[in-house]
Design a protein around this motif. Structure first.
Motif, mmCIF file in Angstrom:
data_model
loop_
_atom_site.group_PDB
_atom_site.id
_atom_site.type_symbol
_atom_site.label_atom_id
_atom_site.label_comp_id
_atom_site.label_asym_id
_atom_site.label_seq_id
_atom_site.Cartn_x
_atom_site.Cartn_y
_atom_site.Cartn_z
ATOM 1 N N GLY A 301 -5.772 -6.156 3.238
ATOM 2 C CA GLY A 301 -6.155 -4.952 3.256
ATOM 3 C C GLY A 301 -7.638 -4.702 3.432
ATOM 4 N N PHE A 302 -8.403 -5.744 3.830
ATOM 5 C CA PHE A 302 -9.838 -5.367 3.947
ATOM 6 C C PHE A 302 -10.187 -5.222 5.278
ATOM 7 N N MET A 303 -9.444 -5.157 6.433
ATOM 8 C CA MET A 303 -9.832 -4.707 7.816
ATOM 9 C C MET A 303 -8.951 -3.457 8.028
ATOM 10 N N PHE A 304 -7.821 -3.695 7.735
ATOM 11 C CA PHE A 304 -6.683 -2.377 7.920
ATOM 12 C C PHE A 304 -6.164 -2.007 6.660
ATOM 13 N N PRO A 305 -6.000 -0.569 6.587
ATOM 14 C CA PRO A 305 -5.518 -0.126 5.316
ATOM 15 C C PRO A 305 -4.032 -0.526 5.113
ATOM 16 N N LEU A 306 -3.606 -1.005 3.816
ATOM 17 C CA LEU A 306 -2.148 -1.294 3.911
ATOM 18 C C LEU A 306 -1.248 -0.322 4.033
ATOM 19 N N GLU A 307 -1.779 1.021 3.501
ATOM 20 C CA GLU A 307 -1.109 2.273 3.446
ATOM 21 C C GLU A 307 -0.379 2.543 4.752
ATOM 22 N N ASN A 308 -0.972 1.899 5.917
ATOM 23 C CA ASN A 308 -0.503 2.241 7.188
ATOM 24 C C ASN A 308 0.709 1.277 7.814
#
Lengths: 369, 249
Positions: A301-308
């Motif tokens: 979750g630090f590079m890409f938002p996990l919500e996506n």
């Protein structure tokens, strides 16, 4: 005990005599912290901007003055026409332009509605949208000043944009826990697995297994140096963050060390597991890198938002120790939360570490065949 | 006191199967203390597998064996205390110096610092490595590396030393020097168990055991074997025996 010390000393000889290992140990975290901290910030600075000013009056001078004062913009020689502006865009000399029509101040003075145009290079959509946000904010700021001075237009709505424009907003904070997770993962998992597989490959493992030195001690002797080195790396990253990136560590440093040790144990166990199933250093390296780093990059979750993440994929992060470690470090380091707030995540991480350690110890082949 | 001393190694019907493949098929032999016992065979004949069972690197499928009087199934730890081992691959750490290797291997066998000091001094002098003692092993010529590896394998004065094709890739002169080290060790009462496929080396052994397809096909002194097979070279003895082999390379 003396045997163990002899073994651990030997491991340190290996580490300090191998340039590649040293590079991974100390070069990698430094490079990553500096890269993420300075280069990969989501902020956009030093935007080349042109102002096409057909009005040339007090109002436009005010706005231009504000732009010059901003560290986000770098004002270019003003093109005199639309055509010159387009050429500048095409040549990549400017990223954005602000166009004031000739009647800008007149309109503003008489009708209370001044129109101007923001033009941005849309080939890089993220940068373009950031730039337009900055410009809108600066213009909005001027509008607010006008309204305050005039006091005659009490009902005009001024959009509140100050937060977006907050120069104190430090864009480099969020990635530090991610880099920590990544670096510890690489150092522990890759280096541990490679160092064990190297002994298998070179034939020294056989000699060790024929000796009275216990196989379990081989594991401990391999794990201890990398635990120490990982904590050293952790310290290095913290120091770089505080002294180079001006990050304030809000929570307890002791707690951070504690959680990191738990996470390191999980990574070491993964390294041991990998060394059990691979026979060559290259394969061990590949499995560690692809199998461990990629999920860490994608799913913590630090590079890409996990919500996506789409539906079922959203469950994956829960299986990764690095995800839980990231959550705890972020909460403690950046938000200043105490153990009371992160005990659940810490417990999950601890559970994973113990389970992985158990599995890797059980699977370690005492005999080679 | 027994007139016939207890054998250093004894194997009875020892077998190792891998998925139905009989890598080692009911081999029986005894090795007397102080003997230099050659274990010969073509590649794939099962010599290394047999040796690995005796060293405790691999469990036998069936049969019995004792090493230094200890059972290979139940007394692994005692066996490990009493044997030295030198593997096919060069088995010292290349990124450690000569002295550091000696200290490491002596250390894991539990030698005291005092013992380590005298031993390493003695060893370095015997091998003539004084000027190389503080250099990385990586830089030594292969022959010296192997002599060093052997000396390290017997650093803790084991009862038996297992040598798995110790002279692979080494020229005949160095091989000869290597064997002088083995003789010197045997004089000190160390039993040597050597696998090889160099027939000139077979001549150096007190007795040789020739394996074909996992079985022991011949076991006697080189002189007796040559007489038995009506020839004057071990090469010929080996050729006559190995001709019938089913397993290739």
């Amino acid at each position: 005990m003396k045997q163990l010390l002899v073994f651990i000393r030997k491991e340190f000889y290996h580490v300090f005599r191998d340039r590649r290992t040293l590079l991974i140990l100390f070069g990698l975290p430094t490079a990553q912290i500096l890269l993420f901290g300075f280069a990969l910030s989501s902020e956009v600075k030093n935007i080349n901007l042109a102002v096409v000013d057909f009005a040339h009056d007090q109002a436009t001078q005010h706005i231009i003055g504000k732009l010059q004062a901003s560290r986000y913009f770098h004002l270019q020689q003003a093109p005199l026409s639309y055509a010159a502006m387009e050429t500048a865009f095409r040549q990549g000399k400017i990223k954005a332009a602000l166009v004031f029509p000739a009647n800008f101040s007149a309109d503003l003075g008489h009708t209370g509605r001044g129109q101007l145009q923001i033009v941005a290079d849309g080939s890089d959509p993220n940068t373009a949208s950031t730039i337009t946000t900055y410009l809108t904010a600066i213009v909005g700021d001027y509008q607010r000043q006008l309204n305050q001075a005039a006091g005659a237009l009490p009902f005009q709505i001024v959009p509140e944009t100050r937060l977006l424009y907050n120069p104190e907003m430090n864009g480099s904070l969020n990635f530090i826990p991610g880099v920590l997770a990544l670096v510890l993962m690489i150092v522990c998992t890759t280096l541990t697995s490679v160092s064990i597989v190297r002994e298998k490959e070179r034939g020294t493992m056989e000699v060790l297994l024929v000796s009275p030195f216990r196989p379990l001690l081989v594991l401990i002797a391999k794990a201890v140096p990398y635990l120490v080195l990982s904590l050293l790396d952790f310290t290095l990253i913290l120091l770089l963050s505080v002294f180079v990136l001006d990050v304030e560590i809000r929570g307890s440093v002791m707690l951070l060390y504690g959680v990191s040790t738990v996470f390191i144990v999980a990574c070491l166990s993964l390294g041991l597991l990998i060394s059990n199933v691979t026979a060559s250093q290259q394969v061990a390296m590949l499995v560690s890198m692809m199998g461990m780093m990629l999920p860490t990059l994608l799913f913590t979750g630090f590079m890409f938002p996990l919500e996506n993440l789409p539906g079922p994929l959203r469950l994956i992060p829960n299986l990764l120790p690095s995800h839980w470690y990231y959550l705890v470090v972020k909460a403690v380091m950046l938000k200043g939360l105490g153990f009371g707030a992160v005990w659940r995540e810490t417990l999950i991480l601890l559970g994973m570490s113990v389970a992985l350690l158990g599995i890797s110890l059980r699977n370690f082949n005492i005999r080679l065949a | 006191m027994e007139t016939n001393p207890a054998p250093a190694i004894s194997s009875h019907e020892l077998s190792k199967h891998f998925d139905g493949f009989r890598a080692v098929d009911r081999i029986s032999f005894e090795v007397a203390p102080g003997e230099i016992f050659g274990f010969l065979g073509a590649n794939g004949a099962g010599k290394t597998t047999a040796m690995r069972m005796l060293c405790g690197l691999s469990y036998p499928t069936s049969g019995q064996a004792t090493v230094a009087g200890f059972d290979v199934y139940r007394q692994q730890e005692q066996i490990k205390q009493n044997i030295g081992y030198m593997s096919q691959k060069f088995s010292l750490y290349e990124d450690l110096t000569v002295l550091e290797n000696i200290e490491f291997f002596g250390g894991i066998y539990g030698l005291t610092n005092q013992q380590l000091r005298t031993k390493s001094e003695e060893l370095v002098t015997t091998l003539g490595l004084q000027s190389e003692a503080k250099k990385l092993v990586r830089g030594l010529p292969l022959g010296w590396k192997q002599k060093l590896a052997f000396s390290v394998a017997i650093l803790h004065d084991p009862k038996i030393v297992f040598l798995d094709e110790p002279t692979g890739g080494v020229d005949p002169v160095t091989r000869r020097q290597f064997w002088e080290l083995i003789y010197a060790a045997a004089d000190r009462g160390i039993t040597a168990f050597v696998t090889t496929h160099y027939m000139d080396e077979a001549e150096y052994c007190s007795r040789v055991c020739i394996m074909v397809d996992g079985r022991v096909e011949a076991l006697d002194s080189p002189a007796n074997l040559k007489q038995q097979f009506h020839t004057d070279s071990m090469d010929d003895v080996f050729y006559q025996l190995a001709r019938g082999a089913q397993r290739g390379e």
